[in-house]
Design a protein around this motif. Structure first.
Motif, short mmCIF file in Angstrom:
data_model
loop_
_atom_site.label_atom_id
_atom_site.label_comp_id
_atom_site.label_asym_id
_atom_site.label_seq_id
_atom_site.Cartn_x
_atom_site.Cartn_y
_atom_site.Cartn_z
N LEU A 1 0.87 -1.17 0.00
CA LEU A 1 0.00 0.00 0.00
C LEU A 1 0.91 1.22 0.00
CD1 LEU A 1 -2.55 -1.25 2.66
CD2 LEU A 1 -3.01 -0.90 0.23
N VAL A 2 0.75 2.08 -0.99
CA VAL A 2 1.63 3.23 -1.17
C VAL A 2 0.85 4.49 -0.84
CG1 VAL A 2 3.16 4.44 -2.76
CG2 VAL A 2 2.83 1.97 -2.99
N LEU A 3 1.29 5.22 0.18
CA LEU A 3 0.55 6.38 0.67
C LEU A 3 1.04 7.69 0.11
CD1 LEU A 3 -0.33 4.17 2.68
CD2 LEU A 3 -0.33 5.92 4.47
N LEU A 4 0.11 8.54 -0.30
CA LEU A 4 0.29 9.98 -0.53
C LEU A 4 1.05 10.39 -1.78
CD1 LEU A 4 1.13 11.03 3.15
CD2 LEU A 4 -1.11 10.94 2.08
N TYR B 1 -3.70 9.06 -3.45
CA TYR B 1 -3.02 9.47 -4.68
C TYR B 1 -3.70 8.68 -5.79
CZ TYR B 1 0.43 10.06 -8.34
OH TYR B 1 1.04 10.35 -9.54
N HIS B 2 -3.74 9.24 -7.00
CA HIS B 2 -4.44 8.51 -8.06
C HIS B 2 -3.67 8.49 -9.37
CE1 HIS B 2 -6.00 12.30 -9.96
NE2 HIS B 2 -5.92 12.74 -8.72
N ASP B 3 -3.77 7.34 -10.01
CA ASP B 3 -3.21 7.10 -11.33
C ASP B 3 -4.19 6.14 -12.00
OD1 ASP B 3 -1.91 6.04 -13.56
OD2 ASP B 3 0.05 6.03 -12.61
N LYS B 4 -4.83 6.57 -13.09
CA LYS B 4 -5.88 5.77 -13.72
C LYS B 4 -5.38 4.43 -14.23
CE LYS B 4 -9.18 9.39 -14.94
NZ LYS B 4 -9.99 10.02 -16.00
N ASN B 5 -4.08 4.28 -14.36
CA ASN B 5 -3.53 3.02 -14.85
C ASN B 5 -3.16 2.07 -13.73
OD1 ASN B 5 -3.60 3.78 -17.65
ND2 ASN B 5 -1.83 5.09 -17.26
N ILE C 1 -7.08 4.52 -4.56
CA ILE C 1 -8.23 4.90 -3.73
C ILE C 1 -7.89 6.25 -3.12
CG2 ILE C 1 -9.75 4.25 -1.84
CD1 ILE C 1 -8.78 1.36 -2.21
N PHE C 2 -8.75 7.23 -3.34
CA PHE C 2 -8.39 8.59 -2.97
C PHE C 2 -9.63 9.44 -2.77
CE2 PHE C 2 -8.97 8.24 -7.45
CZ PHE C 2 -9.56 9.44 -7.87
N TYR C 3 -9.45 10.57 -2.09
CA TYR C 3 -10.52 11.55 -1.93
C TYR C 3 -10.38 12.64 -3.00
CZ TYR C 3 -12.49 9.83 2.44
OH TYR C 3 -13.13 9.07 3.39
N ASN C 4 -11.52 13.20 -3.40
CA ASN C 4 -11.57 14.24 -4.42
C ASN C 4 -11.12 15.57 -3.82
OD1 ASN C 4 -12.33 16.25 -6.29
ND2 ASN C 4 -14.01 14.99 -7.06
N ALA D 1 5.77 21.83 0.58
CA ALA D 1 5.92 20.62 -0.23
C ALA D 1 4.89 20.64 -1.35
CB ALA D 1 5.74 19.39 0.65
N LYS D 2 5.36 20.67 -2.58
CA LYS D 2 4.46 20.72 -3.73
C LYS D 2 3.99 19.31 -4.06
CE LYS D 2 3.93 22.70 -8.34
NZ LYS D 2 4.57 23.47 -9.44
N THR D 3 2.75 19.01 -3.72
CA THR D 3 2.19 17.68 -3.94
C THR D 3 0.96 17.78 -4.83
OG1 THR D 3 0.74 17.84 -2.00
CG2 THR D 3 2.96 16.95 -1.64
N VAL D 4 0.57 16.65 -5.39
CA VAL D 4 -0.64 16.59 -6.19
C VAL D 4 -1.85 16.98 -5.34
CG1 VAL D 4 -2.22 15.03 -7.40
CG2 VAL D 4 0.24 14.82 -7.76
N GLN D 5 -1.85 16.51 -4.09
CA GLN D 5 -2.97 16.82 -3.20
C GLN D 5 -3.10 18.33 -2.98
OE1 GLN D 5 -0.60 14.57 -2.69
NE2 GLN D 5 -1.48 12.66 -1.94
N ARG D 6 -1.99 19.00 -2.74
CA ARG D 6 -2.02 20.45 -2.50
C ARG D 6 -2.49 21.20 -3.73
NH1 ARG D 6 3.27 24.16 -1.96
NH2 ARG D 6 2.83 24.34 -4.19
N GLU D 7 -1.98 20.82 -4.88
CA GLU D 7 -2.33 21.52 -6.11
C GLU D 7 -3.81 21.35 -6.45
OE1 GLU D 7 0.07 23.59 -7.70
OE2 GLU D 7 0.79 23.10 -5.70
N GLU D 8 -4.33 20.13 -6.33
CA GLU D 8 -5.74 19.89 -6.65
C GLU D 8 -6.65 20.59 -5.64
OE1 GLU D 8 -6.18 15.66 -6.81
OE2 GLU D 8 -5.33 15.50 -8.83
N ARG D 9 -6.28 20.54 -4.38
CA ARG D 9 -7.10 21.14 -3.31
C ARG D 9 -7.19 22.65 -3.49
NH1 ARG D 9 -5.27 18.75 2.25
NH2 ARG D 9 -5.67 16.91 0.96
#
Length: 321
Positions: free
Chosen positions: A120-123, A146-150, A154-157, A184-192
């Motif tokens: 299980l890979v977090l964040l 974190y999400h990758d369609k390929n 499992i992630f929150y919007n 820290a520039k993360t996908v979560q921060r940018e999307e949020r």
């Protein structure tokens, strides 16, 4: 002809016992010895005998799920781990946590030779070479938060969640709104933050200020005191509850009417009446654990499995802060 431990021992100059301890992840080995043995193993393209491996480890690895955490962790990620542990315990699986820091390559070498049931890979994302290594070993993995369609994800919007935070401040009649994130520039921060800004734009409200600080409650406390003294901003959205709790402390000490909202809804947020956007970390962890176990029980190879892709909805929690 398959490469054996004896071949590695002969080329490295170490005894068979030492090489075996290195390949089985024993801590009773000097770092320089470990690095030398692993280097030779890579050069010889060594692949351990899985039957022998299970005899040595008592099948521990075959009933173990590994968790890969980023170098910097916070309370939200620890609550995810708690959920994972709870669910895996129900299924009878062991749990081993890997915290990726300066020794990322060493961690993945250990994962490679340990034959865990799954990961299980977090964040955050794995590197391309790490993904390829896991797939070559038929090691299933699931991304959490974190999400990758390929890949299994499992992630929150986060975009939706950012919009909920903006809606909260707008409904509280805030018009000089700022957001505060960690550096820290993360996908979560940018999307949020994109979701937050999109909602402000939709309501024709211009973002008043944007600040990025260390991921530290004390830094948020100091910044909020400064903002309150300036007397212009009337609402702050913090990237996480960890930061927002520092802002909340400053607000209450200075008896300010400034509105504050965080993100995550960690346990402390409820105790301290912090308004926030809830993404239930414990539930996310339990769902991740259940998903990886179901994937393993299907007994499909990593190439036969269709990726699991679940997007969960966050929820606004108004506690009046």
């Amino acid at each position: 002809m398959a490469v054996t431990i004896k071949d590695i021992a002969k080329q490295s100059g170490f005894g068979v016992g030492t090489v075996s301890r290195v390949l089985n992840g024993s801590p009773m080995v000097k770092n320089e010895t470990r690095e030398r043995v692993m280097q030779i193993a890579r050069e010889l393209n060594y692949r351990p005998n899985k039957v022998a491996k299970m005899l040595v480890t008592g099948r521990f690895s075959q009933s173990t799920i590994g968790i890969v955490l980023p170098k910097i962790t916070h309370r939200f990620s620890m609550e995810i781990v708690s959920g994972i542990y709870t669910k895996l315990n129900e299924f009878g699986y062991n749990l081993l946590v890997f915290n990726i820091g300066k020794k990322r390559e060493e961690v993945f070498e250990h994962i490679r030779y340990s034959h865990f049931s799954g990961l299980l890979v977090l964040l955050g994302p794995l590197r391309e070479d790490e993904e390829l290594m896991l797939k070559s070993e038929n090691a299933h993995f699931v991304y959490l938060d974190y999400h990758d369609k390929n890949e299994n994800s499992i992630f929150y919007n986060n975009h939706l969640g950012g919009g909920l935070a903006a809606r909260y401040l707008i409904d509280k009649k805030c018009r000089n709104i700022m957001l505060v994130g960690d550096r820290a520039k993360t996908v979560q921060r940018e999307e949020r933050f994109r979701g937050f800004k999109d909602k402000l734009t939709e309501e024709r409200i211009e973002l008043f200020a944007e600040e990025y600080i260390e991921a530290d409650e004390k830094a948020a406390y100091r910044l909020t005191k400064k903002v309150i003294k300036a007397g212009r901003a009337d609402g702050i959205f913090f990237y996480s509850d960890d930061l927002a709790l520092g802002g909340l402390r400053a607000k209450r000490e200075m008896q300010s009417g400034i509105r504050i909202i965080g993100y995550d809804d960690i346990e402390a947020a409820g105790f301290l009446d912090l308004s926030t956007v809830r993404q239930n970390a414990h539930t996310l962890g339990k769902l991740g654990a259940q998903t990886i176990v179901e994937i393993l029980k299907s007994e499909k190879s990593i190439h036969e499995s269709r990726p699991v892709y679940k997007c969960l909805k966050p929820e606004l929690i108004d506690r009046g802060s």
